[in-house]
Design a protein around this motif. Structure first.
Motif, PDB file in Angstrom:
ATOM      1  N   ILE A 185      60.706  43.658  46.643  1.00  0.00           N
ATOM      2  CA  ILE A 185      60.005  44.943  46.711  1.00  0.00           C
ATOM      3  C   ILE A 185      58.501  44.717  46.832  1.00  0.00           C
ATOM      4  CG2 ILE A 185      59.384  47.009  45.384  1.00  0.00           C
ATOM      5  CD1 ILE A 185      62.300  46.930  44.288  1.00  0.00           C
ATOM      6  N   ALA A 186      57.992  43.730  46.100  1.00  0.00           N
ATOM      7  CA  ALA A 186      56.560  43.414  46.178  1.00  0.00           C
ATOM      8  C   ALA A 186      56.165  43.025  47.597  1.00  0.00           C
ATOM      9  CB  ALA A 186      56.223  42.285  45.203  1.00  0.00           C
ATOM     10  N   HIS A 205      53.241  47.338  39.373  1.00  0.00           N
ATOM     11  CA  HIS A 205      53.666  48.557  40.073  1.00  0.00           C
ATOM     12  C   HIS A 205      54.493  49.445  39.134  1.00  0.00           C
ATOM     13  CE1 HIS A 205      55.361  51.264  43.031  1.00  0.00           C
ATOM     14  NE2 HIS A 205      54.537  50.762  43.938  1.00  0.00           N
ATOM     15  N   PRO A 206      54.141  50.737  39.037  1.00  0.00           N
ATOM     16  CA  PRO A 206      54.818  51.636  38.082  1.00  0.00           C
ATOM     17  C   PRO A 206      56.311  51.806  38.318  1.00  0.00           C
ATOM     18  CG  PRO A 206      53.379  52.859  39.587  1.00  0.00           C
ATOM     19  CD  PRO A 206      53.047  51.414  39.752  1.00  0.00           C
ATOM     20  N   ASP A 207      56.769  51.586  39.543  1.00  0.00           N
ATOM     21  CA  ASP A 207      58.210  51.708  39.811  1.00  0.00           C
ATOM     22  C   ASP A 207      58.995  50.474  39.369  1.00  0.00           C
ATOM     23  OD1 ASP A 207      57.940  54.207  40.890  1.00  0.00           O
ATOM     24  OD2 ASP A 207      57.780  53.492  42.959  1.00  0.00           O
ATOM     25  N   LEU A 208      58.280  49.397  39.091  1.00  0.00           N
ATOM     26  CA  LEU A 208      58.959  48.137  38.764  1.00  0.00           C
ATOM     27  C   LEU A 208      58.828  47.742  37.308  1.00  0.00           C
ATOM     28  CD1 LEU A 208      57.843  45.977  41.841  1.00  0.00           C
ATOM     29  CD2 LEU A 208      59.717  47.616  41.670  1.00  0.00           C
ATOM     30  N   ASN A 209      57.905  48.382  36.600  1.00  0.00           N
ATOM     31  CA  ASN A 209      57.602  47.948  35.235  1.00  0.00           C
ATOM     32  C   ASN A 209      57.411  49.128  34.295  1.00  0.00           C
ATOM     33  OD1 ASN A 209      56.920  44.885  35.822  1.00  0.00           O
ATOM     34  ND2 ASN A 209      55.838  46.080  37.372  1.00  0.00           N
ATOM     35  N   GLU A 210      57.472  48.808  32.995  1.00  0.00           N
ATOM     36  CA  GLU A 210      57.096  49.795  31.995  1.00  0.00           C
ATOM     37  C   GLU A 210      55.620  50.112  32.174  1.00  0.00           C
ATOM     38  OE1 GLU A 210      59.301  51.104  29.099  1.00  0.00           O
ATOM     39  OE2 GLU A 210      60.274  50.790  31.035  1.00  0.00           O
ATOM     40  N   PHE A 211      55.270  51.394  32.123  1.00  0.00           N
ATOM     41  CA  PHE A 211      53.895  51.802  32.440  1.00  0.00           C
ATOM     42  C   PHE A 211      53.195  52.294  31.185  1.00  0.00           C
ATOM     43  CE2 PHE A 211      51.153  54.026  35.801  1.00  0.00           C
ATOM     44  CZ  PHE A 211      50.724  52.821  36.327  1.00  0.00           C
ATOM     45  N   ASN A 212      52.046  51.703  30.869  1.00  0.00           N
ATOM     46  CA  ASN A 212      51.218  52.178  29.770  1.00  0.00           C
ATOM     47  C   ASN A 212      49.787  52.335  30.277  1.00  0.00           C
ATOM     48  OD1 ASN A 212      49.993  49.539  29.712  1.00  0.00           O
ATOM     49  ND2 ASN A 212      51.750  48.837  28.501  1.00  0.00           N
ATOM     50  N   GLU A 213      48.891  52.739  29.390  1.00  0.00           N
ATOM     51  CA  GLU A 213      47.516  53.012  29.818  1.00  0.00           C
ATOM     52  C   GLU A 213      46.830  51.769  30.385  1.00  0.00           C
ATOM     53  OE1 GLU A 213      45.771  55.848  30.164  1.00  0.00           O
ATOM     54  OE2 GLU A 213      47.699  56.768  29.756  1.00  0.00           O
ATOM     55  N   GLN A 248      67.204  48.620  43.692  1.00  0.00           N
ATOM     56  CA  GLN A 248      67.835  48.592  45.019  1.00  0.00           C
ATOM     57  C   GLN A 248      67.487  49.849  45.807  1.00  0.00           C
ATOM     58  OE1 GLN A 248      71.914  47.966  43.813  1.00  0.00           O
ATOM     59  NE2 GLN A 248      71.826  45.767  44.275  1.00  0.00           N
ATOM     60  N   GLN A 249      67.444  51.005  45.114  1.00  0.00           N
ATOM     61  CA  GLN A 249      67.085  52.252  45.784  1.00  0.00           C
ATOM     62  C   GLN A 249      65.627  52.233  46.227  1.00  0.00           C
ATOM     63  OE1 GLN A 249      69.297  54.790  46.573  1.00  0.00           O
ATOM     64  NE2 GLN A 249      67.534  55.374  47.832  1.00  0.00           N
ATOM     65  N   ILE A 250      64.762  51.700  45.370  1.00  0.00           N
ATOM     66  CA  ILE A 250      63.337  51.576  45.713  1.00  0.00           C
ATOM     67  C   ILE A 250      63.175  50.677  46.938  1.00  0.00           C
ATOM     68  CG2 ILE A 250      61.118  50.616  44.942  1.00  0.00           C
ATOM     69  CD1 ILE A 250      61.930  51.495  42.091  1.00  0.00           C
ATOM     70  N   PHE A 251      63.915  49.566  46.950  1.00  0.00           N
ATOM     71  CA  PHE A 251      63.864  48.634  48.082  1.00  0.00           C
ATOM     72  C   PHE A 251      64.233  49.353  49.387  1.00  0.00           C
ATOM     73  CE2 PHE A 251      65.904  45.757  51.038  1.00  0.00           C
ATOM     74  CZ  PHE A 251      65.022  44.680  51.093  1.00  0.00           C
ATOM     75  N   HIS A 252      65.331  50.091  49.371  1.00  0.00           N
ATOM     76  CA  HIS A 252      65.789  50.791  50.575  1.00  0.00           C
ATOM     77  C   HIS A 252      64.794  51.875  51.003  1.00  0.00           C
ATOM     78  CE1 HIS A 252      69.549  48.695  50.916  1.00  0.00           C
ATOM     79  NE2 HIS A 252      69.955  49.062  49.725  1.00  0.00           N
ATOM     80  N   ASN A 253      64.226  52.586  50.022  1.00  0.00           N
ATOM     81  CA  ASN A 253      63.275  53.653  50.337  1.00  0.00           C
ATOM     82  C   ASN A 253      62.030  53.094  51.036  1.00  0.00           C
ATOM     83  OD1 ASN A 253      64.929  55.589  49.229  1.00  0.00           O
ATOM     84  ND2 ASN A 253      63.862  55.674  47.274  1.00  0.00           N
ATOM     85  N   ILE A 254      61.492  52.012  50.484  1.00  0.00           N
ATOM     86  CA  ILE A 254      60.282  51.424  51.069  1.00  0.00           C
ATOM     87  C   ILE A 254      60.597  50.838  52.442  1.00  0.00           C
ATOM     88  CG2 ILE A 254      58.482  49.672  50.799  1.00  0.00           C
ATOM     89  CD1 ILE A 254      58.774  49.971  47.785  1.00  0.00           C
ATOM     90  N   ASN A 255      61.760  50.216  52.565  1.00  0.00           N
ATOM     91  CA  ASN A 255      62.167  49.657  53.860  1.00  0.00           C
ATOM     92  C   ASN A 255      62.277  50.758  54.913  1.00  0.00           C
ATOM     93  OD1 ASN A 255      62.872  47.158  55.194  1.00  0.00           O
ATOM     94  ND2 ASN A 255      64.935  47.970  55.385  1.00  0.00           N
ATOM     95  N   ASN A 256      62.822  51.907  54.514  1.00  0.00           N
ATOM     96  CA  ASN A 256      62.921  53.048  55.429  1.00  0.00           C
ATOM     97  C   ASN A 256      61.547  53.570  55.812  1.00  0.00           C
ATOM     98  OD1 ASN A 256      65.717  52.991  55.455  1.00  0.00           O
ATOM     99  ND2 ASN A 256      65.934  54.482  53.805  1.00  0.00           N
TER     100      ASN A 256
END
Length: 264
Positions: A24-25, A143-151, A204-212
């Motif tokens: 994804i990166a 990246h916020p879609d790949l990791n826990e997000f804090n301040e 996997q969904q993120i991967f497909h979305n970015i690929n699209n």
């Protein structure tokens, strides 16, 4: 035996998660490169080779439209036995051709931006390679879609996005040092295979979305002319076609000016 099998399955899935994050990166970096670097480069090259001639054609086309409209107004007034002043005609044309004039202004702005963009200093091959590599590592960790997000991670991610946009290699170097000095928290899944499966599906969904998204980008301008814009022959043919239209429009303009002179 159950614990051993669980640990094997857990480790396998955690490796899959890590692999998905890496893939994804790579896609995120590719998408951002297309949007923030290649797209403006191709657009700028197009504007400075072809777009500037399209602007000239549009300017003359607007002049011809204005002359035709003026002729129409004057003939209509003559048929009604009325008089119409040049000032009245100018006001009508100003309103009716406003959208066309906005197009001209837009072209002018794009040409100016393109000229400035192509003059910007660019990184050499080694710097570009390092820049892309650092960004991919930061995407994987922040990246916020790949990791826990804090301040803190949000702050670092915003700095990463700004550095990529500005082509700031030194800032990416600084950020990677900050990130590497912190332990990546992989315990948020708490060895729960159900949570891990959800995370795998999400990635996997993120991967497909970015690929699209990348595929969609390639199907739009200016990527659709990426090969052509590198061809001197293609550019010359396009310019010749535009200039031929320009000459035709100029001839029309002269004829209209002759006809209008009879009303003055």
């Amino acid at each position: 035996m159950g614990d051993i099998n669980f640990n094997i399955e857990y480790n396998r899935k955690m490796k899959l998660i890590d692999s998905l994050k890496s893939e994804i990166a790579i896609l995120v970096e590719k998408r951002e490169y297309l949007i923030k670097d290649k797209k403006p480069f191709l657009e700028s090259k197009y504007m400075m080779t072809i777009g500037k001639h399209e602007k000239e054609r549009l300017e003359i086309e607007i002049e011809v439209r204005a002359l035709k409209r003026e002729l129409s107004i004057r003939r209509a007034a003559l048929n009604r036995g009325e008089k119409v002043t040049s000032e009245e005609i100018k006001e009508v044309l100003k309103k009716e051709l406003r959208l066309w004039q906005n197009k001209i202004n837009e072209y002018a702005n794009q040409i100016k931006k393109s000229e400035l963009f192509l003059k910007l200093p660019r990184m050499d091959v080694e710097e570009t390679k390092e820049f892309k590599s650092l960004y991919k590592k930061l995407v994987k960790r922040l990246h916020p879609d790949l990791n826990e997000f804090n301040e803190k991670s949000k702050f670092l991610w915003l700095r990463t996005c700004a550095a990529y946009k500005d082509g700031d290699l030194d800032e990416l170097r600084t950020l990677i040092c900050i990130v590497q000095n912190e332990e990546e928290d992989e315990n948020y899944l708490e060895k729960n295979l159900l949570l891990i499966d959800d995370k795998i599906n999400e990635l996997q969904q993120i991967f497909h979305n970015i690929n699209n998204q990348i595929e969609e980008l390639h199907s739009t301008f200016p990527f659709t002319i990426e090969k052509e814009i590198s061809s001197i022959i293609w550019i010359k043919n396009k310019v010749d076609e535009i200039l031929e239209n320009v000459n035709m429009l100029k001839n029309n303009r002269e004829k209209l000016q002759v006809v209008l002179s009879e009303f003055l």
